[in-house]
Design an enzyme around this catalytic site. Structure first.
Site, PDB file in Angstrom:
ATOM      1  N   VAL A  39      20.508  11.071  19.560  1.00  0.00           N
ATOM      2  CA  VAL A  39      21.719  10.252  19.611  1.00  0.00           C
ATOM      3  C   VAL A  39      21.496   8.925  20.319  1.00  0.00           C
ATOM      4  CG1 VAL A  39      23.306  12.199  19.449  1.00  0.00           C
ATOM      5  CG2 VAL A  39      22.515  11.445  21.712  1.00  0.00           C
ATOM      6  N   GLY A  40      20.340   8.751  20.926  1.00  0.00           N
ATOM      7  CA  GLY A  40      20.046   7.493  21.598  1.00  0.00           C
ATOM      8  C   GLY A  40      18.592   7.413  22.003  1.00  0.00           C
ATOM      9  N   GLY A  42      15.461   4.576  24.002  1.00  0.00           N
ATOM     10  CA  GLY A  42      15.128   3.332  24.682  1.00  0.00           C
ATOM     11  C   GLY A  42      13.647   3.296  24.973  1.00  0.00           C
ATOM     12  N   GLY A  43      13.241   2.302  25.749  1.00  0.00           N
ATOM     13  CA  GLY A  43      11.829   2.157  26.032  1.00  0.00           C
ATOM     14  C   GLY A  43      11.241   3.285  26.839  1.00  0.00           C
ATOM     15  N   SER A  44      12.082   3.982  27.611  1.00  0.00           N
ATOM     16  CA  SER A  44      11.560   5.017  28.503  1.00  0.00           C
ATOM     17  C   SER A  44      11.779   6.433  27.987  1.00  0.00           C
ATOM     18  CB  SER A  44      12.207   4.885  29.881  1.00  0.00           C
ATOM     19  OG  SER A  44      13.601   5.073  29.779  1.00  0.00           O
ATOM     20  N   GLY A  45      12.558   6.601  26.919  1.00  0.00           N
ATOM     21  CA  GLY A  45      12.783   7.950  26.454  1.00  0.00           C
ATOM     22  C   GLY A  45      13.879   8.062  25.417  1.00  0.00           C
ATOM     23  N   VAL A  47      17.574  10.492  24.051  1.00  0.00           N
ATOM     24  CA  VAL A  47      18.680  11.383  24.391  1.00  0.00           C
ATOM     25  C   VAL A  47      19.057  12.187  23.146  1.00  0.00           C
ATOM     26  CG1 VAL A  47      21.062  11.559  25.202  1.00  0.00           C
ATOM     27  CG2 VAL A  47      19.561   9.788  26.130  1.00  0.00           C
ATOM     28  N   LYS A  62      18.310  14.366  28.159  1.00  0.00           N
ATOM     29  CA  LYS A  62      17.625  13.079  28.342  1.00  0.00           C
ATOM     30  C   LYS A  62      16.169  13.332  28.685  1.00  0.00           C
ATOM     31  CE  LYS A  62      18.508  10.427  32.004  1.00  0.00           C
ATOM     32  NZ  LYS A  62      19.218   9.462  32.874  1.00  0.00           N
ATOM     33  N   ASP A 171      24.698   1.483  40.407  1.00  0.00           N
ATOM     34  CA  ASP A 171      24.717   0.990  39.029  1.00  0.00           C
ATOM     35  C   ASP A 171      26.018   1.383  38.331  1.00  0.00           C
ATOM     36  OD1 ASP A 171      23.688  -0.438  36.905  1.00  0.00           O
ATOM     37  OD2 ASP A 171      22.502   1.221  36.102  1.00  0.00           O
TER      38      ASP A 171
END
Length: 323
Positions: A39-40, A42-45, A47, A62, A171
């Site tokens: 479902v998602g 990015g550069g680090s992993g 989801v 995640k 954050d």
């Protein structure tokens, strides 16, 4: 709980730690992290949305990794998330159910939040309408926005005032406020969180971390953070909720907090700043109150900002008036 197992096409050794009684096993997670459940990313992993029983219950998984050695920053965020979420429980903080780790892969398993993040509702960034429940509206109504603000404030108030020692998130932003099937808000993503020695203390961060548009001025300039840094970020969220504007607009050279203060100092009517999608005469007093609260939370001097306990009290007063 610590356990080593072997899985086909997976790392040879996994350590499994659960934080509460579970209805699934680590193998249920590991064998179901497939591309169709992604479902998602990015550069680090990545989801995943993984089903864990025949009743149709899901969890959010995640996974971060590094083909050689896990990046030091990712490793640090993983441990911060486990340390904080593994030890606290609150209805407005997302639940970390378990973690699974190996030499080059780290997996965090959370309760699944059906309506995803606040920013995807507020700024219309949904990937598809399938992500939204059939009963929900595409536009968040005012009372729903107010309830979301209260829920997120409850989560932060718990972290700042009821945890010992206090916890700062570092954050806070709309994408880290998740919504369940009833649009109840829960604070998420504690990878940058810090545990303070005591309330009111200031921590010096080794590097600036967070999201532009939400960073408190003192953090950006001095690398020093405390609970009032979270208050600033939450103030930006309040301004987003009431104005519908994004924290940083590519067409302008100022962020949302700066824009709101400029709007106020120039003597412009607050009604002109309110999101057109929710502007209703009967709620204008409450909307004006949230705008003013967003201003107070984003004032330059940390000492002049209210505590999250005070912020929550003001929001709850608005809820009482609204009902």
């Amino acid at each position: 709980m610590w356990r080593k197992k072997r899985y086909e096409n997976q790392d040879p050794e996994w350590m499994f730690i659960s934080f509460q009684r579970l209805e699934f096993t680590d193998s249920d997670i590991l064998v179901n992290m497939t591309e169709e459940k992604l479902v998602g990313s990015g550069g680090s992993g990545k989801v995943y949305r993984v089903g864990v029983n025949p009743n149709g219950n899901f969890v959010a998984v995640k996974r971060t990794w590094n083909k050689r050695n896990l990046d030091h920053g990712l490793e640090k965020q993983f441990h911060a998330e486990v340390e904080v979420l593994g030890s606290i429980r609150h209805s407005n903080i997302v639940k970390l159910l378990c973690c699974i780790s190996s030499g080059n892969s780290k997996i965090l398993v959370y309760e699944y939040m059906e309506n995803q993040s606040l920013d995807k509702w507020l700024h219309h960034k949904r990937r598809s309408e399938k992500a939204i429940t059939a009963s929900a509206h595409c536009v968040l109504e005012w009372r729903t926005r107010l309830q979301i603000a209260v829920g997120a404030a409850r989560g932060l108030c718990y972290m700042h005032h009821e945890c010992s020692p206090p916890i700062i998130h570092r954050d806070i932003k709309c994408s880290n406020i998740l919504l369940d099937h009833e649009l109840n808000a829960k604070i998420a993503d504690f990878g940058l969180a810090k545990v303070l020695v005591k309330w009111g203390e200031t921590e010096t961060a080794s590097a600036i971390a967070g999201t532009f548009g939400y960073l408190a001025p003192e953090y950006a300039y001095t690398s020093k953070v405390n609970v009032k840094s979270d208050v600033y970020s939450f103030g930006v969220v309040l301004l987003e909720l009431v104005t519908g504007r994004q924290p940083i607009n590519g067409d302008e050279h100022i962020n949302l907090a700066q824009w709101a203060w400029k709007h106020h100092e120039e003597g412009n009517p607050i009604i002109d700043a309110i999101d057109e999608e929710i502007k209703e005469e009967c709620f204008l007093k409450e909307m004006s109150s949230m705008f003013k609260l967003g201003l107070i939370c984003t004032t330059t001097m940390p000492s002049a900002r209210p505590s999250m306990k005070e912020v929550l009290q003001i929001l709850l007063l608005s809820v009482t008036i609204s009902s």
